[in-house]
Scaffold this motif. Sequence first.
Motif, PDB file in Angstrom:
ATOM      1  N   LEU A  63       0.782  -1.242   0.000  1.00 52.88           N
ATOM      2  CA  LEU A  63       0.000   0.000   0.000  1.00 52.88           C
ATOM      3  C   LEU A  63       0.809   1.286   0.000  1.00 52.88           C
ATOM      4  N   HIS A  64       2.140   1.169  -0.050  1.00 52.33           N
ATOM      5  CA  HIS A  64       2.906   2.424  -0.088  1.00 52.33           C
ATOM      6  C   HIS A  64       4.248   2.217  -0.784  1.00 52.33           C
ATOM      7  N   SER A  65       4.393   2.900  -1.930  1.00 54.27           N
ATOM      8  CA  SER A  65       5.631   2.778  -2.695  1.00 54.27           C
ATOM      9  C   SER A  65       6.025   4.125  -3.283  1.00 54.27           C
ATOM     10  N   HIS A  66       7.325   4.463  -3.178  1.00 56.26           N
ATOM     11  CA  HIS A  66       7.902   5.543  -3.969  1.00 56.26           C
ATOM     12  C   HIS A  66       8.916   4.839  -4.865  1.00 56.26           C
ATOM     13  N   ALA A  67       8.489   4.476  -6.072  1.00 58.60           N
ATOM     14  CA  ALA A  67       9.261   3.535  -6.904  1.00 58.60           C
ATOM     15  C   ALA A  67      10.712   3.966  -7.105  1.00 58.60           C
ATOM     16  N   SER A 331       6.235  -1.166   1.213  1.00 63.07           N
ATOM     17  CA  SER A 331       7.705  -1.220   1.243  1.00 63.07           C
ATOM     18  C   SER A 331       8.313   0.175   1.063  1.00 63.07           C
ATOM     19  N   ASP A 332       7.495   1.186   0.797  1.00 70.39           N
ATOM     20  CA  ASP A 332       7.857   2.598   0.905  1.00 70.39           C
ATOM     21  C   ASP A 332       9.173   2.964   0.217  1.00 70.39           C
ATOM     22  N   SER A 333      10.281   3.034   0.938  1.00 75.84           N
ATOM     23  CA  SER A 333      11.568   3.421   0.339  1.00 75.84           C
ATOM     24  C   SER A 333      12.254   2.226  -0.327  1.00 75.84           C
TER      25      SER A 333
HETATM   26 ZN   LIG Z   1       6.166   7.683   1.865  1.00 76.97          ZN
END
Ligand SMILES: [Zn+2]
Length: 465
Positions: A63-67, A331-333
């Motif tokens: 639910l959270h990714s900055h590719a 997995s965000d960062s």
């Molecule tokens: Zn973020």
Amino acid sequence: MSTLYFAETALTDDGWVTDVLISVSSKGIIESLIPINKIIPTSKINGEVVRLEGTLLPGIANLHSHAFQRAFAGFSESAGQANDSFWSWRKIMYQFVEKLTPEQVYVIARQLYIEMLKGGYTSVAEFHYLHHSASGKHYDDPAEMSHQVINAAFDVGIDITHLPVYYRHAGFNHKPASDAQKRFTHTADDYYQLIHKLFKYYKQDQRIQIGIAPHSLRAVSSKDICGAIETLDNYNTKAPIHIHIAEQLAEVDDCIAHTGQRPVQHLYDNFDVNKRWCLIHATHINEQETWEIAQSGAVAGLCLTTEANLGDGIFPASFYLQEKGKFGIGSDSHITVSALEELRLLEYGQRLVHQQRAILCDEAVPSVGRTLYQGALEGGAQAVGRKTGKIAVGYLADWIILDGNNPSLFSKSKDQLIDSMIFACNANPIKDVFVSGKQVITSGNHALENESLLAFRKVLKEIVD
Ligand SMILES: [Zn+2]
């Protein structure tokens, strides 16, 4: 035309089932689930049915990714300065961002999305804030960068919820954005245009869902957020809304200084926060805020490995789950890309804080692994706004298949399998992955794997050299 699958063991919406026939439509939706031993003996299954070897579990939504940050992972792990923190990490990350071209962003996202599929994720919510050229100038098509990450998802075969980020200010009281933030910012009209364009391009495509992501309370005002929601509601009144909420103590203090309220209080006083909302990094919340999020039905977006890597803090998961709060993982960062690792850290953080074992579970479901996996399936599906996360009629055929040859899974059954894959596997236990009925990972490999690796290596060289 439908495809018929046979699974010996599957975790369905009705719990664990054995010897089940699953019919999937040409659009990748599960049409029926029938225990096969009630119809014909298992031995009579022939070539018309695709036999799935191994235990079947629903795939989790990331639910959270900055590719683009995937390419940066591992480059900031040595002490650069005193009091190294989220803020010093962000400074280095901004320097890294300055160099990226649209073509490079595509290559990074493609590599990342392959890794996500292998890591147990079958869809992703992309919190997309790298919009403009290095000078801050808009590309000829303002949605250029969005197209790059969306096309990477399409090419790889992971379903995507695209969340264009609304970013206007460097801090509260309209503090002007810095030069380093010029690739992220929009005026209100430009942001609304971006939403219009994205719906125009992708409205008919079932592989993608469009939502919005006001970056944070410091980067956009309440008025800005209202305008963005109104624009989104023209197209879909149920579309997801994600926001970074309370990752750092400094931003909590800043919010109190400028509004007189803590971030979660401020958000809930100004908006009808309901099931379409996902609060990313609800890390620094008091008991009242924890209760309020749980009651509202919003999803707490937990990014455990990133939050640990950045030294953010620990989400009060024990109390939140007691209050039946919804959560999902991201997995965000992308410091690591593994659903299992996120869930392991979620429980381990609580064990270290409370000095106890088996915390995130209850008498009804005593297995920690099952509790966490099931929770992340439900919360993740809600946060990405897709019918995923369940092996059930009417849901997308998004599933993973476990590797029965992984020694950590030997002699394990049902919930023990989930406990073992989260807590006891040294090697990735995920063998095959299906998204919307299409097989995208086979025996641990993706069809674009070699091409992607070569291109990713080249891009890293270009950026680093
Ligand atoms: Zn973020």
